[in-house]
Design an enzyme around this catalytic site. Structure first.
Site, PDB file in Angstrom:
ATOM      1  N   GLY A 137      22.524  80.457  95.267  1.00  0.00           N
ATOM      2  CA  GLY A 137      23.594  81.067  96.029  1.00  0.00           C
ATOM      3  C   GLY A 137      24.252  80.155  97.042  1.00  0.00           C
ATOM      4  O   GLY A 137      25.439  80.309  97.344  1.00  0.00           O
ATOM      5  N   LYS A 165      32.426  93.804 102.935  1.00  0.00           N
ATOM      6  CA  LYS A 165      33.599  93.030 102.534  1.00  0.00           C
ATOM      7  C   LYS A 165      34.778  93.898 102.104  1.00  0.00           C
ATOM      8  O   LYS A 165      35.941  93.507 102.297  1.00  0.00           O
ATOM      9  CB  LYS A 165      33.221  92.048 101.422  1.00  0.00           C
ATOM     10  N   ALA A 189      31.882  90.861  97.073  1.00  0.00           N
ATOM     11  CA  ALA A 189      31.740  89.516  96.509  1.00  0.00           C
ATOM     12  C   ALA A 189      32.009  89.534  95.005  1.00  0.00           C
ATOM     13  O   ALA A 189      32.662  88.635  94.466  1.00  0.00           O
ATOM     14  CB  ALA A 189      30.351  88.968  96.791  1.00  0.00           C
TER      15      ALA A 189
END
Length: 268
Positions: free
Chosen positions: A246, A73, A138
């Protein structure tokens, strides 16, 4: 699933590994409901190979978007022509789209999805003390969203101290009195403790922190989606603590993806 043909528009989700990704199971049904000739498929982009993989995919003429998952990411931002304010603040992206001019625009919905999922489950973080393990892609997005949601105090821990220090330094510009770095994974007096690390993806992973250190009434959240009940959540439940899975974070992002990729107004 409808037949894939030469007119099918492509979307890919990139990660290492990808066996755990849930996005195809959530977004492909959206494509079908909207009557779109499109498909989202997983791409295993091994660590160290993201550059060749992502630039190759971006050259595919009928590929309209990318979803990014662990551990890419932060690095994926390098392959965007423009970053949204959220992606620029956190230095990470989990969604990239090709705009009509051919440029790639990156955004990050992890934080917004996580906080919306918390609230949807009845866990409003406003005014609460929060411990966050993980300052990667994240984790940075979740940290920023938690501060925006009005948490009273946010303590950030990462096994790489320079990474947590960089995140805290970035966020102190907007919330100087509410965010601190932690030198050890000790949640202690937190009302909410969040695992934003990959620990729990693989059997035998150590716990990112000890739920036994949390006070009664605390909530333990894990952003790992597969397995659904990670070792951390099983231990927290055994301690009598509330757990937050999650999948909530991704569920709440589906609508954001729909708007981001302009799925209601598909290209001709």
């Amino acid at each position: 699933m409808p037949e894939i043909s030469g007119t099918t528009r492509l979307f890919a989700v990139l990660g290492d590994p990808v066996v755990q990704v849930q996005a195809p199971a959530l977004l492909n049904p959206v494509f079908r409901r909207l009557g779109l000739d499109a498909v989202l498929f997983p791409v295993h982009a091994p660590a160290g190979e993201l550059g060749p993989v992502i630039t190759g995919l971006q050259r595919i003429g009928n590929l309209d978007g990318l979803l990014i998952t662990v551990p890419h990411k932060m690095e994926a931002c390098r392959y965007a022509d423009e970053l949204s304010p959220a992606a620029a603040l956190t230095g990470s992206t989990n969604a990239m789209r090709r705009d009509p001019d051919g440029r790639w625009y990156a955004d990050n919905f992890d934080g917004a999805g996580f906080v919306a999922g918390l609230r949807g489950a009845g866990h409003d973080p406003r005014g609460r003390r929060v411990f966050l393990a993980g300052a990667g892609g994240a984790g940075t997005a979740i940290a920023a969203a938690l501060l925006e949601s009005g948490v009273a105090h946010l303590s950030v821990y990462d096994p790489a101290p320079d990474r947590s220090a960089a995140l805290v330094g970035r966020l102190r510009g907007t919330a100087p009195a509410r965010v601190v770095g932690a030198s050890a994974p000790r949640p202690r007096d937190a009302w909410l403790a969040v695992n934003a690390t990959p620990l729990g993806l693989r059997p035998g992973d150590p716990l990112p922190f000890a739920p036994s250190e949390l006070p009664a009434g605390a909530v333990v959240a894990d952003i790992v989606m597969h397995p659904r009940d990670t070792a951390l959540l099983r231990e927290a439940a055994a301690q009598g603590l509330a757990v937050h899975h999650g999948i909530h974070m991704l569920d709440r992002q589906v609508g954001l993806y729909r708007e981001f990729f302009r799925l209601d107004t598909p290209a001709p």
